[in-house]
Design an enzyme around this catalytic site. Structure first.
Site, PDB file in Angstrom:
ATOM      1  N   GLY A 147     -31.157 -48.620 -69.467  1.00 28.23           N
ATOM      2  CA  GLY A 147     -32.026 -49.529 -68.732  1.00 28.23           C
ATOM      3  C   GLY A 147     -32.495 -50.683 -69.593  1.00 28.23           C
ATOM      4  O   GLY A 147     -32.186 -50.784 -70.788  1.00 28.23           O
ATOM      5  N   ILE A 151     -35.610 -51.572 -70.695  1.00 24.13           N
ATOM      6  CA  ILE A 151     -36.498 -51.203 -71.796  1.00 24.13           C
ATOM      7  C   ILE A 151     -35.804 -50.242 -72.755  1.00 24.13           C
ATOM      8  O   ILE A 151     -35.881 -50.394 -73.984  1.00 24.13           O
ATOM      9  CB  ILE A 151     -37.793 -50.576 -71.259  1.00 24.13           C
ATOM     10  CG1 ILE A 151     -38.604 -51.627 -70.490  1.00 24.13           C
ATOM     11  CG2 ILE A 151     -38.629 -50.013 -72.398  1.00 24.13           C
ATOM     12  CD1 ILE A 151     -39.081 -52.783 -71.339  1.00 24.13           C
ATOM     13  N   SER A 209     -26.821 -42.890 -65.833  1.00 29.08           N
ATOM     14  CA  SER A 209     -25.809 -43.783 -65.279  1.00 29.08           C
ATOM     15  C   SER A 209     -24.656 -43.950 -66.252  1.00 29.08           C
ATOM     16  O   SER A 209     -24.833 -44.444 -67.374  1.00 29.08           O
ATOM     17  CB  SER A 209     -26.426 -45.152 -64.961  1.00 29.08           C
ATOM     18  OG  SER A 209     -25.422 -46.114 -64.715  1.00 29.08           O
ATOM     19  N   ALA A 269     -37.916 -43.384 -71.649  1.00 23.45           N
ATOM     20  CA  ALA A 269     -37.944 -44.563 -70.785  1.00 23.45           C
ATOM     21  C   ALA A 269     -37.274 -44.308 -69.443  1.00 23.45           C
ATOM     22  O   ALA A 269     -37.273 -45.195 -68.584  1.00 23.45           O
ATOM     23  CB  ALA A 269     -37.253 -45.743 -71.487  1.00 23.45           C
ATOM     24  N   LYS A 290     -48.838 -49.915 -62.987  1.00 19.73           N
ATOM     25  CA  LYS A 290     -48.926 -49.431 -61.612  1.00 19.73           C
ATOM     26  C   LYS A 290     -49.484 -48.013 -61.538  1.00 19.73           C
ATOM     27  O   LYS A 290     -49.765 -47.493 -60.452  1.00 19.73           O
ATOM     28  CB  LYS A 290     -47.554 -49.528 -60.942  1.00 19.73           C
ATOM     29  CG  LYS A 290     -47.085 -50.968 -60.788  1.00 19.73           C
ATOM     30  CD  LYS A 290     -45.667 -51.050 -60.273  1.00 19.73           C
ATOM     31  CE  LYS A 290     -45.247 -52.510 -60.129  1.00 19.73           C
ATOM     32  NZ  LYS A 290     -45.251 -53.253 -61.398  1.00 19.73           N
ATOM     33  N   LYS A 341     -46.044 -41.977 -61.959  1.00 17.24           N
ATOM     34  CA  LYS A 341     -46.162 -42.335 -63.382  1.00 17.24           C
ATOM     35  C   LYS A 341     -47.517 -41.899 -63.937  1.00 17.24           C
ATOM     36  O   LYS A 341     -47.628 -41.516 -65.098  1.00 17.24           O
ATOM     37  CB  LYS A 341     -45.961 -43.838 -63.580  1.00 17.24           C
ATOM     38  CG  LYS A 341     -44.552 -44.332 -63.295  1.00 17.24           C
ATOM     39  CD  LYS A 341     -43.518 -43.699 -64.223  1.00 17.24           C
ATOM     40  CE  LYS A 341     -43.564 -44.272 -65.613  1.00 17.24           C
ATOM     41  NZ  LYS A 341     -42.501 -43.727 -66.487  1.00 17.24           N
ATOM     42  N   ASN A 383     -45.119 -55.859 -65.988  1.00 18.90           N
ATOM     43  CA  ASN A 383     -43.729 -56.210 -65.742  1.00 18.90           C
ATOM     44  C   ASN A 383     -43.115 -56.896 -66.963  1.00 18.90           C
ATOM     45  O   ASN A 383     -43.796 -57.612 -67.699  1.00 18.90           O
ATOM     46  CB  ASN A 383     -43.633 -57.152 -64.540  1.00 18.90           C
ATOM     47  CG  ASN A 383     -44.212 -56.534 -63.289  1.00 18.90           C
ATOM     48  OD1 ASN A 383     -43.542 -55.801 -62.585  1.00 18.90           O
ATOM     49  ND2 ASN A 383     -45.476 -56.818 -63.020  1.00 18.90           N
ATOM     50  N   LEU A 409     -40.075 -59.530 -68.048  1.00 18.18           N
ATOM     51  CA  LEU A 409     -39.229 -60.564 -67.454  1.00 18.18           C
ATOM     52  C   LEU A 409     -37.762 -60.272 -67.723  1.00 18.18           C
ATOM     53  O   LEU A 409     -37.365 -60.008 -68.852  1.00 18.18           O
ATOM     54  CB  LEU A 409     -39.596 -61.928 -68.035  1.00 18.18           C
ATOM     55  CG  LEU A 409     -40.953 -62.474 -67.597  1.00 18.18           C
ATOM     56  CD1 LEU A 409     -41.368 -63.628 -68.473  1.00 18.18           C
ATOM     57  CD2 LEU A 409     -40.901 -62.912 -66.142  1.00 18.18           C
ATOM     58  N   ARG A 444     -44.483 -55.914 -49.378  1.00 23.52           N
ATOM     59  CA  ARG A 444     -43.627 -54.776 -49.087  1.00 23.52           C
ATOM     60  C   ARG A 444     -44.430 -53.480 -49.176  1.00 23.52           C
ATOM     61  O   ARG A 444     -45.527 -53.466 -49.742  1.00 23.52           O
ATOM     62  CB  ARG A 444     -42.445 -54.747 -50.062  1.00 23.52           C
ATOM     63  CG  ARG A 444     -41.530 -55.965 -49.931  1.00 23.52           C
ATOM     64  CD  ARG A 444     -40.481 -55.990 -51.028  1.00 23.52           C
ATOM     65  NE  ARG A 444     -41.085 -56.121 -52.352  1.00 23.52           N
ATOM     66  CZ  ARG A 444     -40.384 -56.172 -53.483  1.00 23.52           C
ATOM     67  NH1 ARG A 444     -39.074 -56.099 -53.437  1.00 23.52           N
ATOM     68  NH2 ARG A 444     -41.006 -56.299 -54.648  1.00 23.52           N
TER      69      ARG A 444
END
Length: 629
Positions: free
Chosen positions: A294, A296, A318, A366, A413, A425, A450, A452, A542
């Protein structure tokens, strides 16, 4: 009658014949000039006759060796040093053969100096013609087919950039801009320093420039931002050379120009790391990173490799993400011992096998599902299983196999969560807090907003929408988020991992919140467009989203640390009986529906208040009515 032109020879494959005719003429000219120069531009009578009949002999021999040495297999357009070597060889052998034959035939009135002057002149004419032709063709293509660009900066980086771009197939640099008046009107590699950065608008219009490259890798963030603003004011697309860190590492060259990343405009000062402390923590240790494919996780791996771990274990679910990071590291870090493991953090048998085989001293966790809307509806239970149970499994394996330090990557979050992802989380944080003290393993939690450019974030989405001509979609005109760059986040995670102990939750200094709509406008300008060309549309919040994020819960307070960008949150601890209730729930064989997941999360995470499905869309209804009217 068909007109015979250069293209005519090219069409019928007669260019070698044309080149041969040129060289025959060059041999004749060089022979005559060698006599003429020998007698100071005035040939006496016996020699004026000898030059002509000896010329026929000499040129005949030269042309034989021109063919023998393959001078007409090459293409003048791409003439280079090997072609010159062939010319020198052919002329040298031809000269020796010519004067040997002249000696054998006892031809008189041929000065010995001609044996020196003639080959030098012939090499200059034949080689010079080819070089001039290539230069002419290069100049035509350089001017006709390449886009004119301006470069901001007139230092060492600009000099190297100009040299690298001299053969670039797309761009030609028509001018430099620099704020140092002493450099104005001077030249670097034939390119003039036109003026100061503030004159960009004037020079871009005058020279028809639509793209500008910032060649200032060592400039301070505020200075780079000022340069970018000048490009935006001039309505030109802005590119930049790689950062100084990338250049010094040797990973990229100065000519690997790229689009200005939005994180370069945050104006955030570089993160100061405790290099000595991190070397002590990481060097010669076995380090495991979960979710290593990923955004991070992969950046953490890159930063960890700087400190030369004994072994780096990359654990990823993955296959494609793991393959991608493997290809990068095999090329950039072939000397490092790195293991690429496919696996799920919920698979206890796989974790036992990995821990037993590699015995990591440090674990950076992570791996998580992070996309709020996706996890809010049909995937709520998957978020619980992955984020909560996955953390529990990896944390318990770390305890069992005596990992020294376990660092959990959390999120803002998790503070007063309004969505399933944030609640899961927060549960992961509470699990780590509950397990602290049972063994020697130290748990550290790092909470930030977040990043970027991360997978699934707004920046890649906005960039793709701009490439397709818009519109850019933003959920709400007032929605704000905290942002930092991926490298900055990874460095602070390492620093927090070094400093943290005993279940501490670290909160990163995220700076000021940024409006998403302002971010969209910034990206439109950076791409060389305006809002009349790329529009912005508001689509409504959303499921699970809130207008703003918090870094600290209401019942929390923070303590400062010696690092200016890290503070310690004093979070509500989990009760001793809580862990058993949580694990019994996430390990049940029955699959609860979304409403049951939310209800149980509210029981286990008191801060969790699900967002209402009936959100206030008054603003968007007004927009819809206005557009229909």
């Amino acid at each position: 009658m068909k007109k015979i032109t250069f293209s005519y020879f090219a069409q019928y494959g007669l260019l070698p014949l044309l080149a041969f005719g040129h060289d025959v003429f060059a041999a004749c000219l060089a022979w005559y000039l060698s006599f003429w120069l020998r007698f100071n531009l005035n040939l006496p009578m016996p020699f004026s006759q000898a030059v002509w009949y000896s010329m026929a002999l000499a040129v005949s021999l030269y042309t034989i060796f021109f063919w023998k040495f393959g001078l007409y297999r090459g293409i003048w357009r791409y003439a280079s040093l090997p072609d010159l070597k062939n010319i020198v060889a052919a002329v040298s052998v031809g000269t020796m053969a010519t004067f040997l034959l002249i000696y054998m035939l006892q031809i008189s009135h041929i000065p010995r100096s001609v044996a020196i002057l003639n080959p030098l002149l012939l090499i200059c004419i034949m080689g010079g013609s080819r070089a001039l032709y290539r230069s002419w063709k290069d100049r035509i293509e350089y001017v006709a087919d390449r886009e004119p660009i301006l470069v901001i900066g007139a230092g060492a980086a600009a000099s190297k950039l100009l040299w690298d771009l001299s053969r670039h197939p797309k761009w030609r640099v028509v001018g430099l801009l620099d704020d140092n008046p002493a450099k104005h009107k001077r030249e670097i590699h034939g390119v003039k320093v036109l003026g100061a950065t503030q004159e960009l608008s004037t020079w871009s219009r005058r020279m028809g420039v639509t793209t500008c490259v910032i060649a200032a890798p060592s400039a301070e963030p505020a200075e780079r931002e000022r340069m970018v603003r000048a490009c935006e004011a001039a309505s030109v697309k802005v590119l930049t050379v790689p950062s100084l860190d990338d250049l010094l590492s040797g990973n990229v060259s100065i000519s690997a120009v790229k689009e200005v990343e939005i994180d370069e405009l945050l104006g955030r000062s570089p993160v100061n790391l405790d290099i000595a402390g991190l070397k002590h923590l990481i060097t010669d240790q076995v380090v495991l990173v979960s979710g290593a494919g990923g955004s991070i996780g992969s950046e953490l791996a890159r930063q960890i490799l700087r400190f030369k771990p004994r072994r780096l274990v990359l654990f990823e679910q993955s296959e494609f993400a793991l393959y991608t990071i493997e290809q990068e590291f095999e090329q950039k870090h072939p000397e490092q011992l790195i293991d690429y493991l496919v696996g799920d953090v919920r698979d206890k048998a796989r974790l036992d096998d990995v821990m037993l085989r590699f015995s990591p001293a440090l674990v950076f966790h992570a791996a998580a599902y992070k996309h709020v809307p996706l996890m809010e509806s049909c995937n709520a239970w998957e978020a619980v299983r992955n984020n909560v149970f996955g953390t529990y499994c990896l944390a318990m394996a770390s305890l069992e196999y005596e990992v020294k330090k376990f660092v959990l990557i959390s999120t803002d979050k998790a503070v007063n969560p309004t969505n399933v992802m944030g609640a899961t989380k927060r549960m992961a944080e509470m699990i780590c807090q509950s397990l602290q003290g049972h063994h020697d393993t130290e748990f550290v939690i790092v909470r930030f907003g977040n990043v970027l450019g991360s997978n699934g974030s707004v920046v890649p989405k906005f960039r793709e929408q701009i490439e397709h001509g818009g519109p850019i979609t933003v959920t709400h005109p007032d929605i704000t988020r905290y942002f930092m760059s991926i490298p900055e986040a990874a460095r602070l995670v390492l620093q927090a991992g070094l400093m943290g102990k005993q279940g501490q939750i670290f909160v990163l200094d995220m700076g000021k919140p940024i409006k998403i709509v302002d971010l969209a406008r910034e990206m439109i300008r950076l791409s060389g467009f305006n809002e009349s060309q790329i529009s912005i549309e508001f689509t409504g919040l959303r499921p699970g989203e809130k207008l703003y994020e918090e870094l600290l819960a209401d019942d929390e307070h923070t303590l400062p640390t010696h690092h200016p960008k890290l503070r310690i949150a004093k979070a509500r601890p989990a009760e001793q009986t809580w862990l058993k209730l949580a694990i019994d729930w996430v390990t049940q064989s029955r699959r609860p529906n979304e409403n049951e997941v939310r209800q149980t999360l509210q029981t286990l995470v008191s801060e969790y208040q699900p967002a209402s499905n009936l959100m206030d869309n008054h603003f968007f209804e007004q927009k819809r009515v206005a557009s229909e009217g």
